[in-house]
Design a protein around this motif. Structure first.
Motif, PDB file in Angstrom:
ATOM      1  N   UNK A   1       0.757  -1.203  -0.110  1.00 27.46           N
ATOM      2  CA  UNK A   1       0.081   0.014   0.135  1.00 27.46           C
ATOM      3  C   UNK A   1       0.948   1.255   0.001  1.00 27.46           C
ATOM      4  N   UNK A   2       0.351   2.394  -0.511  1.00 25.53           N
ATOM      5  CA  UNK A   2       1.161   3.519  -0.244  1.00 25.53           C
ATOM      6  C   UNK A   2       0.909   4.190   1.261  1.00 25.53           C
ATOM      7  N   UNK A   3       1.715   4.359   1.855  1.00 21.11           N
ATOM      8  CA  UNK A   3       1.896   5.030   3.139  1.00 21.11           C
ATOM      9  C   UNK A   3       1.957   6.486   3.007  1.00 21.11           C
ATOM     10  N   UNK A   4       1.298   7.347   3.442  1.00 24.64           N
ATOM     11  CA  UNK A   4       1.334   8.816   3.369  1.00 24.64           C
ATOM     12  C   UNK A   4       0.784   9.509   4.740  1.00 24.64           C
TER      13      UNK A   4
ATOM     14  N   UNK B   1      16.283   3.340   3.357  1.00 20.18           N
ATOM     15  CA  UNK B   1      16.610   2.677   4.950  1.00 20.18           C
ATOM     16  C   UNK B   1      16.545   1.181   4.721  1.00 20.18           C
ATOM     17  N   UNK B   2      16.903   0.263   5.758  1.00 18.66           N
ATOM     18  CA  UNK B   2      17.105  -0.975   5.770  1.00 18.66           C
ATOM     19  C   UNK B   2      15.833  -1.532   6.415  1.00 18.66           C
ATOM     20  N   UNK B   3      14.856  -0.790   7.115  1.00 18.01           N
ATOM     21  CA  UNK B   3      13.867  -1.215   7.674  1.00 18.01           C
ATOM     22  C   UNK B   3      12.528  -0.359   7.316  1.00 18.01           C
ATOM     23  N   UNK B   4      11.387  -1.372   7.298  1.00 17.10           N
ATOM     24  CA  UNK B   4      10.102  -0.594   6.701  1.00 17.10           C
ATOM     25  C   UNK B   4       9.638  -0.002   7.792  1.00 17.10           C
ATOM     26  N   UNK B   5       9.933  -0.120   9.157  1.00 12.15           N
ATOM     27  CA  UNK B   5       9.275   0.812  10.066  1.00 12.15           C
ATOM     28  C   UNK B   5       9.931   2.223  10.213  1.00 12.15           C
ATOM     29  N   UNK B   6      11.216   1.940   9.698  1.00 11.85           N
ATOM     30  CA  UNK B   6      12.216   3.385   9.777  1.00 11.85           C
ATOM     31  C   UNK B   6      11.567   4.193   8.738  1.00 11.85           C
ATOM     32  N   UNK B   7      11.202   3.641   7.407  1.00 12.67           N
ATOM     33  CA  UNK B   7      10.495   4.270   6.344  1.00 12.67           C
ATOM     34  C   UNK B   7       9.251   5.043   6.836  1.00 12.67           C
ATOM     35  N   UNK B   8       8.487   4.417   7.707  1.00 13.74           N
ATOM     36  CA  UNK B   8       7.235   5.077   8.204  1.00 13.74           C
ATOM     37  C   UNK B   8       7.457   6.089   8.994  1.00 13.74           C
ATOM     38  N   UNK B   9       8.586   6.075   9.626  1.00 17.24           N
ATOM     39  CA  UNK B   9       8.866   7.159  10.482  1.00 17.24           C
ATOM     40  C   UNK B   9       9.230   8.393   9.532  1.00 17.24           C
ATOM     41  N   UNK B  10      10.050   8.291   8.430  1.00 17.67           N
ATOM     42  CA  UNK B  10      10.200   9.136   7.493  1.00 17.67           C
ATOM     43  C   UNK B  10       8.943   9.866   6.936  1.00 17.67           C
ATOM     44  N   UNK B  11       8.022   9.115   6.692  1.00 21.14           N
ATOM     45  CA  UNK B  11       6.783   9.196   6.397  1.00 21.14           C
ATOM     46  C   UNK B  11       5.997  10.101   7.019  1.00 21.14           C
TER      47      UNK B  11
END
Length: 320
Positions: free
Chosen positions: A170-173, A225-235
């Protein structure tokens, strides 16, 4: 002549072996440190060997202790199996379970599982190894973890990968992002905006690169990033949007983040239980496995997932 030690002595030995500390072990089995030391002394005298090397700073297993540890663990597990048929023992059962899990599953899904499990078995300790898919597989194969939760199996005949569910990307935003009000978003539309991604060591990256060979981003990602959870923090911080597995998303009541289904194409991945074939689960691990299945059936994994009652072997061994 019989050997003079009992179940309490074995439990004390296991606690010290796992925790590497008499103080922590005493707290784990709810006795004083002197009482725990007496149990270890009793066990060592009964066996006629030293099981631990003690210094003022550390406690380590001797060579004999390392050999004895698996046998002691098996004895305790066998007793636990026998107790499984007795009613009303859940609150008093002791033990431990170690689960290896990729972070994209661990962050929002597993806390609900662990919470339910702890209510049922408050004296069983849970250890979670949140790491890459490669590390999850290695932990299962080495016996460090009872089993793993991942989206990657192995060609190895000793590895069993039983699929729990299928989830889509899914697109996280952010809720204030232009994509947030759409019912669906194409990959090309996603890449019209600044986005963050996982790097090439990620199993998710490999999966996406294969599925999106015909989709070309207009520009590189603003951050990897290496972690999806880190990506969500950036989003959440407003650095861009991201394509993530639906299970990695927080609940619908999250004040900042939301998700929109990605289409053209729909990309999915399978999440399942990774086990070493032929190795039975301990009672504690078996109960945790059951709790995962119950939680999944209860809908805690979100609306963008679907059950799959099948088993398969992945053809690749890659990292998360």
């Amino acid at each position: 002549m019989g050997i003079n030690f009992d179940l309490n002595d074995l439990q004390a030995f296991r606690a010290v072996a796992e925790l590497g500390s008499f103080r922590k072990a005493a707290e784990a089995v709810n006795i004083s440190q002197p009482a725990l030391s007496r149990r270890i002394d009793k066990l060592e005298q009964a066996l006629g060997v030293r099981l631990f090397e003690r210094t003022t700073r550390s406690v380590t297993l001797t060579t004999v202790g390392r050999v004895f540890a698996p046998s002691a663990e098996q004895l305790l597990d066998d007793l636990d199996v026998a107790l499984l048929g007795i009613r009303d023992v859940s609150s008093s059962r002791m033990g431990h379970v170690t689960i290896a899990c990729v972070p994209s599953v661990a962050y929002y899904f597993l806390p609900a599982v662990i919470s339910t499990y702890r209510r049922r078995f408050p004296r069983i300790r849970v250890k979670l190894l949140d790491s890459s898919a490669n590390d999850v597989l290695a932990a299962v194969m080495s016996g460090e973890a009872d089993f793993g939760v991942s989206f990657i199996g192995s060609q190895d005949a000793e590895v069993e990968f039983k699929v729990l569910l299928q989830e889509r990307f899914v697109a996280a935003c952010r809720r204030d992002h232009p994509l947030a009000n759409k019912k669906r978003v194409t990959w090309n539309e996603l890449y019209e905006y600044e986005y963050v991604s996982v790097d090439k060591t990620s199993g998710n990256r490999l999966l996406l690169d294969q599925a999106l060979s015909a989709v070309a981003p207009r520009a590189p990602s603003v951050c990897e990033t290496r972690h999806v959870t880190t990506m969500l923090g950036l989003v959440e911080a407003g650095l861009g949007v991201a394509a993530v597995p639906s299970m990695a998303m927080p609940g619908r009541d999250h004040p900042v983040l939301t998700s929109v289904p990605l289409v053209e194409p729909v990309v999915k991945r399978r999440v399942g239980i990774v086990r070493r074939r032929g190795r039975p689960l301990t009672p504690a691990a078996l109960e945790f496995h059951k709790t995962i299945v119950e939680t999944k059936r209860g809908g805690a994994v979100g609306a963008d997932t679907a059950e799959i009652g099948a088993s398969s072997k992945s053809k690749r061994r890659v990292s998360r």
